[in-house]
Design a protein around this motif. Structure first.
Motif, PDB file in Angstrom:
ATOM      1  N   LEU A 186      16.543   3.561  -0.560  1.00  0.00           N
ATOM      2  CA  LEU A 186      15.824   2.424  -1.143  1.00  0.00           C
ATOM      3  C   LEU A 186      14.823   1.777  -0.198  1.00  0.00           C
ATOM      4  O   LEU A 186      14.347   0.670  -0.464  1.00  0.00           O
ATOM      5  N   THR A 187      14.460   2.446   0.894  1.00  0.00           N
ATOM      6  CA  THR A 187      13.451   1.905   1.805  1.00  0.00           C
ATOM      7  C   THR A 187      12.089   2.517   1.499  1.00  0.00           C
ATOM      8  O   THR A 187      11.967   3.561   0.851  1.00  0.00           O
ATOM      9  N   VAL A 188      11.052   1.846   1.984  1.00  0.00           N
ATOM     10  CA  VAL A 188       9.681   2.303   1.788  1.00  0.00           C
ATOM     11  C   VAL A 188       9.392   3.443   2.764  1.00  0.00           C
ATOM     12  O   VAL A 188       9.757   3.353   3.946  1.00  0.00           O
ATOM     13  N   PRO A 189       8.758   4.515   2.316  1.00  0.00           N
ATOM     14  CA  PRO A 189       8.450   5.624   3.223  1.00  0.00           C
ATOM     15  C   PRO A 189       7.703   5.155   4.472  1.00  0.00           C
ATOM     16  O   PRO A 189       6.691   4.461   4.387  1.00  0.00           O
ATOM     17  N   GLY A 190       8.247   5.488   5.645  1.00  0.00           N
ATOM     18  CA  GLY A 190       7.634   5.102   6.903  1.00  0.00           C
ATOM     19  C   GLY A 190       7.973   3.708   7.370  1.00  0.00           C
ATOM     20  O   GLY A 190       7.577   3.299   8.468  1.00  0.00           O
ATOM     21  N   HIS A 191       8.724   2.965   6.548  1.00  0.00           N
ATOM     22  CA  HIS A 191       9.087   1.584   6.917  1.00  0.00           C
ATOM     23  C   HIS A 191      10.550   1.334   6.552  1.00  0.00           C
ATOM     24  O   HIS A 191      10.857   0.698   5.536  1.00  0.00           O
ATOM     25  N   PRO A 192      11.462   1.793   7.403  1.00  0.00           N
ATOM     26  CA  PRO A 192      12.890   1.624   7.096  1.00  0.00           C
ATOM     27  C   PRO A 192      13.345   0.170   7.103  1.00  0.00           C
ATOM     28  O   PRO A 192      14.454  -0.117   6.642  1.00  0.00           O
ATOM     29  N   GLU A 193      12.508  -0.735   7.606  1.00  0.00           N
ATOM     30  CA  GLU A 193      12.870  -2.156   7.620  1.00  0.00           C
ATOM     31  C   GLU A 193      12.544  -2.848   6.291  1.00  0.00           C
ATOM     32  O   GLU A 193      12.844  -4.035   6.112  1.00  0.00           O
ATOM     33  N   ILE A 194      11.928  -2.119   5.351  1.00  0.00           N
ATOM     34  CA  ILE A 194      11.561  -2.710   4.063  1.00  0.00           C
ATOM     35  C   ILE A 194      12.316  -1.999   2.944  1.00  0.00           C
ATOM     36  O   ILE A 194      12.182  -0.787   2.753  1.00  0.00           O
ATOM     37  N   PHE A 195      13.099  -2.753   2.194  1.00  0.00           N
ATOM     38  CA  PHE A 195      13.813  -2.237   1.030  1.00  0.00           C
ATOM     39  C   PHE A 195      13.104  -2.706  -0.248  1.00  0.00           C
ATOM     40  O   PHE A 195      12.605  -3.836  -0.310  1.00  0.00           O
ATOM     41  N   VAL A 196      13.087  -1.869  -1.244  1.00  0.00           N
ATOM     42  CA  VAL A 196      12.578  -2.244  -2.563  1.00  0.00           C
ATOM     43  C   VAL A 196      13.648  -1.896  -3.586  1.00  0.00           C
ATOM     44  O   VAL A 196      14.132  -0.760  -3.636  1.00  0.00           O
ATOM     45  N   ILE A 197      14.034  -2.879  -4.414  1.00  0.00           N
ATOM     46  CA  ILE A 197      15.159  -2.682  -5.332  1.00  0.00           C
ATOM     47  C   ILE A 197      14.829  -3.230  -6.713  1.00  0.00           C
ATOM     48  O   ILE A 197      13.837  -3.930  -6.918  1.00  0.00           O
ATOM     49  N   GLY A 198      15.687  -2.902  -7.672  1.00  0.00           N
ATOM     50  CA  GLY A 198      15.548  -3.419  -9.029  1.00  0.00           C
ATOM     51  C   GLY A 198      14.377  -2.809  -9.778  1.00  0.00           C
ATOM     52  O   GLY A 198      14.004  -1.651  -9.562  1.00  0.00           O
ATOM     53  N   ASP A 199      13.784  -3.593 -10.672  1.00  0.00           N
ATOM     54  CA  ASP A 199      12.675  -3.122 -11.499  1.00  0.00           C
ATOM     55  C   ASP A 199      11.449  -2.759 -10.675  1.00  0.00           C
ATOM     56  O   ASP A 199      10.519  -2.125 -11.192  1.00  0.00           O
ATOM     57  N   THR A 200      11.418  -3.168  -9.416  1.00  0.00           N
ATOM     58  CA  THR A 200      10.269  -2.888  -8.556  1.00  0.00           C
ATOM     59  C   THR A 200      10.336  -1.490  -7.958  1.00  0.00           C
ATOM     60  O   THR A 200       9.340  -0.982  -7.441  1.00  0.00           O
ATOM     61  N   ALA A 201      11.502  -0.852  -8.015  1.00  0.00           N
ATOM     62  CA  ALA A 201      11.709   0.435  -7.342  1.00  0.00           C
ATOM     63  C   ALA A 201      11.780   1.589  -8.320  1.00  0.00           C
ATOM     64  O   ALA A 201      12.325   1.463  -9.422  1.00  0.00           O
ATOM     65  N   SER A 202      11.243   2.715  -7.909  1.00  0.00           N
ATOM     66  CA  SER A 202      11.353   3.958  -8.661  1.00  0.00           C
ATOM     67  C   SER A 202      12.311   4.871  -7.914  1.00  0.00           C
ATOM     68  O   SER A 202      12.014   5.351  -6.816  1.00  0.00           O
ATOM     69  N   GLU A 230       0.857  -1.201   0.000  1.00  0.00           N
ATOM     70  CA  GLU A 230       0.000   0.000   0.000  1.00  0.00           C
ATOM     71  C   GLU A 230       0.886   1.242   0.000  1.00  0.00           C
ATOM     72  O   GLU A 230       0.681   2.196   0.761  1.00  0.00           O
ATOM     73  N   ALA A 231       1.886   1.211  -0.885  1.00  0.00           N
ATOM     74  CA  ALA A 231       2.884   2.280  -0.966  1.00  0.00           C
ATOM     75  C   ALA A 231       2.673   3.091  -2.234  1.00  0.00           C
ATOM     76  O   ALA A 231       2.113   2.599  -3.223  1.00  0.00           O
ATOM     77  N   PRO A 232       3.119   4.353  -2.243  1.00  0.00           N
ATOM     78  CA  PRO A 232       2.995   5.166  -3.454  1.00  0.00           C
ATOM     79  C   PRO A 232       3.817   4.572  -4.588  1.00  0.00           C
ATOM     80  O   PRO A 232       4.907   4.034  -4.376  1.00  0.00           O
ATOM     81  N   ALA A 233       3.275   4.673  -5.810  1.00  0.00           N
ATOM     82  CA  ALA A 233       3.935   4.079  -6.965  1.00  0.00           C
ATOM     83  C   ALA A 233       3.869   5.020  -8.158  1.00  0.00           C
ATOM     84  O   ALA A 233       3.023   5.925  -8.218  1.00  0.00           O
ATOM     85  N   ASP A 234       4.762   4.802  -9.132  1.00  0.00           N
ATOM     86  CA  ASP A 234       4.715   5.598 -10.356  1.00  0.00           C
ATOM     87  C   ASP A 234       3.777   4.939 -11.360  1.00  0.00           C
ATOM     88  O   ASP A 234       3.101   3.958 -11.050  1.00  0.00           O
ATOM     89  N   ARG A 235       3.737   5.457 -12.581  1.00  0.00           N
ATOM     90  CA  ARG A 235       2.779   4.965 -13.585  1.00  0.00           C
ATOM     91  C   ARG A 235       3.042   3.513 -13.965  1.00  0.00           C
ATOM     92  O   ARG A 235       2.130   2.807 -14.393  1.00  0.00           O
ATOM     93  N   ALA A 236       4.291   3.068 -13.836  1.00  0.00           N
ATOM     94  CA  ALA A 236       4.629   1.687 -14.166  1.00  0.00           C
ATOM     95  C   ALA A 236       4.452   0.747 -12.984  1.00  0.00           C
ATOM     96  O   ALA A 236       4.785  -0.436 -13.075  1.00  0.00           O
ATOM     97  N   GLY A 237       3.919   1.254 -11.858  1.00  0.00           N
ATOM     98  CA  GLY A 237       3.692   0.419 -10.692  1.00  0.00           C
ATOM     99  C   GLY A 237       4.893   0.242  -9.793  1.00  0.00           C
ATOM    100  O   GLY A 237       4.842  -0.528  -8.824  1.00  0.00           O
ATOM    101  N   ARG A 238       5.979   0.971 -10.054  1.00  0.00           N
ATOM    102  CA  ARG A 238       7.183   0.843  -9.235  1.00  0.00           C
ATOM    103  C   ARG A 238       7.038   1.653  -7.948  1.00  0.00           C
ATOM    104  O   ARG A 238       6.529   2.776  -7.969  1.00  0.00           O
ATOM    105  N   VAL A 239       7.492   1.092  -6.857  1.00  0.00           N
ATOM    106  CA  VAL A 239       7.379   1.744  -5.557  1.00  0.00           C
ATOM    107  C   VAL A 239       8.287   2.965  -5.499  1.00  0.00           C
ATOM    108  O   VAL A 239       9.483   2.885  -5.813  1.00  0.00           O
ATOM    109  N   LYS A 240       7.736   4.101  -5.082  1.00  0.00           N
ATOM    110  CA  LYS A 240       8.535   5.306  -4.914  1.00  0.00           C
ATOM    111  C   LYS A 240       9.261   5.223  -3.575  1.00  0.00           C
ATOM    112  O   LYS A 240       8.668   5.436  -2.516  1.00  0.00           O
ATOM    113  N   VAL A 241      10.524   4.888  -3.623  1.00  0.00           N
ATOM    114  CA  VAL A 241      11.287   4.620  -2.409  1.00  0.00           C
ATOM    115  C   VAL A 241      12.014   5.869  -1.927  1.00  0.00           C
ATOM    116  O   VAL A 241      12.165   6.860  -2.651  1.00  0.00           O
TER     117      VAL A 241
END
Length: 425
Positions: free
Chosen positions: A286-302, A271-282
């Motif tokens: 490279l962590t999820v806003p508000g959740h420093p314990e979660i990293f998103v990398i590669g094609d999944t990350a914006s 339930e994180a903000p994403a760009d038009r391609a569905g990639r998480v805006k980190v």
């Protein structure tokens, strides 16, 4: 005190680099992937076009970490993430708890609102995709050999690739060489050298990520191979037996999709903000806003590069992000200062056009032609895992370079009439 548990979802370039980077850290690691192998995607098109066998570009994940007792591998499909409980939810109803989570789930095909086109125009992301494409292509020639209607025969021998990026260009060149060289003497009722390969790009030029001069060179190199390059003509319809682009309808037996990608549903899970391609805006680290314990990398990350442009969805970028995530995790556990924001270092763009030409843009130097092709080949062999695979791929390429013969052109996994969208239906 229990060891810190790091869960890595996805065994692609980013995921594996994260696990490698955590070697020696006081952690236990669980890798979750819906396939049991790591895939070297840059050479996937060579499986699709009968250059390489599947086993030459994929390795069992368990094998890669057989000497790392702290690493556990799970073959499973993820359906969500419970951020509050810190659990990964699996499709079979089970869950896997985590202290730190790394999402490296990659991307899938995007059809720009026309998901129904996937039935007729498969993309290329997995080994299953590659063997499906190989089967469709080789089956098209077999059906053409038996076809008595000239119009249907021509359609079966017409191959359309949609998307003029590196994957589309590499597919087009490889298919043209397969038809015009490898299969040239294999049939009696048809002449494979009359095969049409059409590359369609909606934009004004192919390889838009390269400079205009390299793009122009690639176009001319494809034309020398017999590929018809059509630019400035977006596709408006894909159906069984034909494709519509611009004001033209082209009868074809095989349509391949290389025009766009969509990130995995990780943003929905979080339930994180994403760009038009569905990639998480980190965040910059490279962590999820508000959740420093979660990293998103590669094609999944914006995430943006130092020049403000988006970091490209390529293997070197994913590996750099995986290394940064691992370094950050280790620093946290050691109580030291974190590495800071992720800074992407672009090492160059490469694309091959057949077996004797390629284009390379290192920024400070640009190369084209046979020298670029050799550098492209050496670079890809270097990044393969294991001496056996490097030797096998190098020998396969050398054999094809000298003889034009491809030994992996086997029709497997299905019958011609099982192929959706086939003119044989």
């Amino acid at each position: 005190m229990a060891e810190h548990h790091v869960v890595v979802i996805g065994a692609g370039f980013g995921g594996l680099e994260t696990v490698r980077g955590l070697a020696g850290a006081p952690v236990r690691i669980t890798i979750i992937d819906q396939r049991n192998h790591h895939l070297f995607q840059p050479l996937l098109y060579q499986v699709a076009t009968a250059i390489l066998a599947t086993s030459e570009i994929a390795w069992p994940v368990r094998y890669l970490f057989r000497d790392r007792p702290e690493v556990k591998t799970l073959l499973a499909t993820v359906k969500g993430v419970d951020k509050e409980k810190r659990e990964v939810l699996l499709s079979d109803g089970q869950s896997v708890p985590y202290d730190t989570l790394v999402l490296a789930t990659g991307a899938r095909h995007a059809y720009f609102g026309h998901d129904e086109w996937e039935r007729y125009a498969p993309g290329l992301k997995t080994l299953e995709d590659a063997t499906t494409i190989r089967r469709r292509m080789l089956t098209a020639f077999e059906l053409a050999e038996r076809e008595t209607d000239e119009a249907r025969r021509q359609a079966l021998m017409t191959f359309v690739i949609i998307g003029g990026g590196p994957t589309g260009v590499e597919l087009a060149g490889a298919i043209a060489e397969l038809a015009h060289v490898t299969l040239a003497k294999d049939f009696r009722s048809i002449d494979p050298q009359l095969t049409r390969v059409v590359l369609i790009e909606a934009g004004p030029r192919i390889l838009p990520g390269f400079t205009e001069d390299l793009s122009a060179y690639a176009g001319k190199a494809l034309e020398r191979l017999g590929v018809e390059v059509r630019t400035g003509a977006p596709v408006t319809e894909c159906a069984a037996g034909h494709v519509v682009f611009g004001d033209e309808t082209l009868a074809t037996g095989t349509i391949l999709w290389a025009a766009g990608v969509q990130a995995s549903p990780a943003a929905q899970w979080l339930e994180a903000p994403a760009d038009r391609a569905g990639r998480v805006k980190v965040e910059p680290d490279l962590t999820v806003p508000g959740h420093p314990e979660i990293f998103v990398i590669g094609d999944t990350a914006s995430v943006s590069a130092p020049d403000g442009k988006p970091v490209p969805g390529i293997a070197p970028a994913a590996k750099q992000q995986g290394g940064h995530a691992a370094a950050t995790i280790k620093a946290r556990l050691a109580g030291g200062a974190a590495p800071g924001p992720f800074l992407y270092k672009h090492s160059g763009s490469l694309a091959t056009i057949g077996k004797r030409a390629a284009v390379i843009d290192f920024g400070w130097i640009k190369l084209r032609g046979w020298l670029a092709w050799w550098i492209w080949g050496i670079a890809h062999i270097f990044f393969l895992i294991g001496t056996r695979h490097r030797i096998a791929v190098a020998l396969s390429w050398l054999w094809i370079y000298m003889t034009g013969h491809r030994s992996a052109r086997l029709i497997t996994q299905g019958k011609p009439r099982e192929e959706t969208g086939s003119p044989a239906e």
